[in-house]
Design a protein around this motif. Sequence first.
Motif, mmCIF file in Angstrom:
data_model
loop_
_atom_site.group_PDB
_atom_site.id
_atom_site.type_symbol
_atom_site.label_atom_id
_atom_site.label_comp_id
_atom_site.label_asym_id
_atom_site.label_seq_id
_atom_site.Cartn_x
_atom_site.Cartn_y
_atom_site.Cartn_z
ATOM 1 N N LEU A 114 -114.144 -62.894 -95.945
ATOM 2 C CA LEU A 114 -113.126 -62.267 -95.115
ATOM 3 C C LEU A 114 -113.429 -60.785 -94.961
ATOM 4 N N PRO A 115 -113.354 -60.258 -93.751
ATOM 5 C CA PRO A 115 -113.585 -58.824 -93.567
ATOM 6 C C PRO A 115 -112.500 -57.980 -94.231
ATOM 7 N N SER A 116 -111.255 -58.387 -94.049
ATOM 8 C CA SER A 116 -110.122 -57.599 -94.530
ATOM 9 C C SER A 116 -109.096 -58.519 -95.185
ATOM 10 N N ALA A 117 -108.328 -57.971 -96.100
ATOM 11 C CA ALA A 117 -107.268 -58.751 -96.747
ATOM 12 C C ALA A 117 -106.356 -57.825 -97.529
ATOM 13 N N MET A 118 -105.143 -58.285 -97.767
ATOM 14 C CA MET A 118 -104.206 -57.613 -98.661
ATOM 15 C C MET A 118 -104.034 -58.511 -99.884
ATOM 16 N N LEU A 119 -104.426 -57.997 -101.054
ATOM 17 C CA LEU A 119 -104.372 -58.792 -102.284
ATOM 18 C C LEU A 119 -103.140 -58.451 -103.109
ATOM 19 N N TRP A 120 -102.434 -59.508 -103.506
ATOM 20 C CA TRP A 120 -101.307 -59.394 -104.425
ATOM 21 C C TRP A 120 -101.633 -60.305 -105.603
ATOM 22 N N LYS A 121 -101.743 -59.758 -106.800
ATOM 23 C CA LYS A 121 -102.141 -60.581 -107.933
ATOM 24 C C LYS A 121 -101.191 -60.411 -109.103
ATOM 25 N N THR A 122 -101.085 -61.474 -109.861
ATOM 26 C CA THR A 122 -100.224 -61.473 -111.035
ATOM 27 C C THR A 122 -100.950 -62.148 -112.190
ATOM 28 N N ALA A 123 -100.540 -61.800 -113.386
ATOM 29 C CA ALA A 123 -101.031 -62.488 -114.583
ATOM 30 C C ALA A 123 -99.879 -62.761 -115.537
ATOM 31 N N GLN A 124 -98.650 -62.453 -115.103
ATOM 32 C CA GLN A 124 -97.523 -62.475 -116.028
ATOM 33 C C GLN A 124 -96.648 -63.709 -115.936
ATOM 34 N N SER A 125 -96.803 -64.499 -114.903
ATOM 35 C CA SER A 125 -95.916 -65.640 -114.742
ATOM 36 C C SER A 125 -96.109 -66.642 -115.869
ATOM 37 N N SER A 126 -94.998 -67.172 -116.381
ATOM 38 C CA SER A 126 -95.062 -68.184 -117.431
ATOM 39 C C SER A 126 -95.195 -69.583 -116.837
ATOM 40 N N LEU A 127 -95.175 -69.678 -115.517
ATOM 41 C CA LEU A 127 -95.271 -70.965 -114.846
ATOM 42 C C LEU A 127 -96.727 -71.344 -114.638
ATOM 43 N N ASN A 128 -96.949 -72.508 -114.052
ATOM 44 C CA ASN A 128 -98.285 -72.977 -113.728
ATOM 45 C C ASN A 128 -99.007 -71.942 -112.880
ATOM 46 N N ALA A 129 -100.203 -71.514 -113.316
ATOM 47 C CA ALA A 129 -100.925 -70.450 -112.620
ATOM 48 C C ALA A 129 -101.252 -70.820 -111.182
ATOM 49 N N HIS A 130 -101.442 -72.109 -110.913
ATOM 50 C CA HIS A 130 -101.777 -72.537 -109.554
ATOM 51 C C HIS A 130 -100.543 -73.015 -108.788
ATOM 52 N N GLY A 131 -99.391 -72.943 -109.407
ATOM 53 C CA GLY A 131 -98.187 -73.483 -108.783
ATOM 54 C C GLY A 131 -97.603 -72.581 -107.717
ATOM 55 N N LEU A 132 -96.843 -73.183 -106.827
ATOM 56 C CA LEU A 132 -96.180 -72.439 -105.757
ATOM 57 C C LEU A 132 -94.890 -71.791 -106.222
ATOM 58 N N GLN A 133 -94.221 -72.398 -107.203
ATOM 59 C CA GLN A 133 -92.885 -71.952 -107.601
ATOM 60 C C GLN A 133 -92.854 -70.498 -108.040
ATOM 61 N N GLN A 134 -93.933 -69.995 -108.621
ATOM 62 C CA GLN A 134 -93.946 -68.616 -109.101
ATOM 63 C C GLN A 134 -93.755 -67.608 -107.969
ATOM 64 N N TRP A 135 -94.139 -67.987 -106.745
ATOM 65 C CA TRP A 135 -94.185 -67.008 -105.663
ATOM 66 C C TRP A 135 -92.843 -66.733 -105.012
ATOM 67 N N TRP A 136 -91.772 -67.426 -105.413
ATOM 68 C CA TRP A 136 -90.449 -66.987 -104.963
ATOM 69 C C TRP A 136 -89.661 -66.339 -106.096
ATOM 70 N N LYS A 137 -90.398 -65.902 -107.127
ATOM 71 C CA LYS A 137 -89.781 -65.152 -108.215
ATOM 72 C C LYS A 137 -89.726 -63.657 -107.860
ATOM 73 N N PRO A 138 -88.859 -62.878 -108.528
ATOM 74 C CA PRO A 138 -88.784 -61.435 -108.265
ATOM 75 C C PRO A 138 -90.082 -60.723 -108.627
ATOM 76 N N ASN A 139 -90.336 -59.606 -107.966
ATOM 77 C CA ASN A 139 -91.518 -58.801 -108.265
ATOM 78 C C ASN A 139 -91.600 -58.435 -109.739
ATOM 79 N N ALA A 140 -90.457 -58.075 -110.317
ATOM 80 C CA ALA A 140 -90.458 -57.632 -111.717
ATOM 81 C C ALA A 140 -90.915 -58.749 -112.650
ATOM 82 N N GLU A 141 -90.524 -59.972 -112.351
ATOM 83 C CA GLU A 141 -90.912 -61.097 -113.191
ATOM 84 C C GLU A 141 -92.394 -61.411 -113.067
ATOM 85 N N LEU A 142 -92.944 -61.193 -111.864
ATOM 86 C CA LEU A 142 -94.360 -61.460 -111.624
ATOM 87 C C LEU A 142 -95.245 -60.278 -112.000
#
Length: 359
Positions: free
Chosen positions: A316-344
């Motif tokens: 990809l030429p360009s992208a905006m990356l948002w990364k987390t390592a703090q979620s206690s949920l499945n790392a590949h799961g979708l559910q983590q991504w509707w959690k608050p920023n502070a939790e992630l």
Amino acid sequence: MDSDRFNVDELKHILRDGSSAAKIDWGNEEHRRCVVACMVKGAYVLESDRATMDRREELAPAWWESFGFHLENELREQKPPIFETIYGAIFKYAPCPRTPPHPRAPRYVVAFRGTMRKHPEWSVATQDIYLDFKILTNKLKKRTRSKLAYAAVDKLMDGEAGLGGDDVWLAGHSLGASLALDVGRDMMERRELNLPTFLFNPPQVSLTAAMNLLNAQDVAKRHLHFTSYLFKAGAATVSGRHQKRMEKLFDRLSPWVPNLYLHEKDWICQGFIDYFELRQRFVDRFPCVASKFMTLSYRDMLWRLLGKVKERPHLLPSAMLWKTAQSSLNAHGLQQWWKPNAELGLGAGTRYSYPVPQA
């Protein structure tokens, strides 16, 4: 399944009172991410509702109606007589008539679900896993599901007067993220339509994932990647025609900046993290040759030697990356991504751009 039921309590940080979609601020990244992730979940639950006919109620509508959307169209892959699976959906924004629409709200969201390995119909699970394999071989865009997705977005863009690039958002998770990525690239390359794109845990096919699984040290990875980049920059002089074609493609795609939501411990997508972060380190150190290696992959060059023209979707030429390592949920799961920023532990995203500014 309990996980298919919309849980208002999980989204109080954007719905607040648990019922008013008018509280959503479409100019807020956290709100956009959470709402779009829920709508991708809605595409999953649509297929679960279809397959689980003994349910007493449909669970899917709450995943989009809670945010002021209605279902415009189901995206189905028909392969009778085996199955007719829903792989995505088009949602139209329809806020309360008494509430003026937010100027940054989308008019449509096109959401693609990912792999459903535990699907009650074995044929659907098998087809999803088959398409996962096609991602590995870089042939997803040739499959029926991809062609149907391209056609559906083309029809949407052509079917309503005045519909612009900012009006239609693309989103997907895992396999669905690869599909959304291919559709977004296609719309930008073919029609110069820059559609906002939200990719949750998109798969990235590279040796980086294998190195991470082997617990390779960061220093070793950095040296290996830097050596690789230098080799590519030199090889670019040999594959000049392919290099120029890829640079032209990168120039055309560069205004499109998809949002990549990645978990650092998810080996399926973590290659994107190394791809962009190590790429940037090399750019900072060797800006004069950066544009040469960025557009090439070894597999591309090999195919070029065999007389075939290909390019990798992860380049990809360009992208905006948002990364987390703090979620206690499945790392590949979708559910983590509707959690608050502070939790992630999500801060500001990092934008990676092309072309490289010259000193």
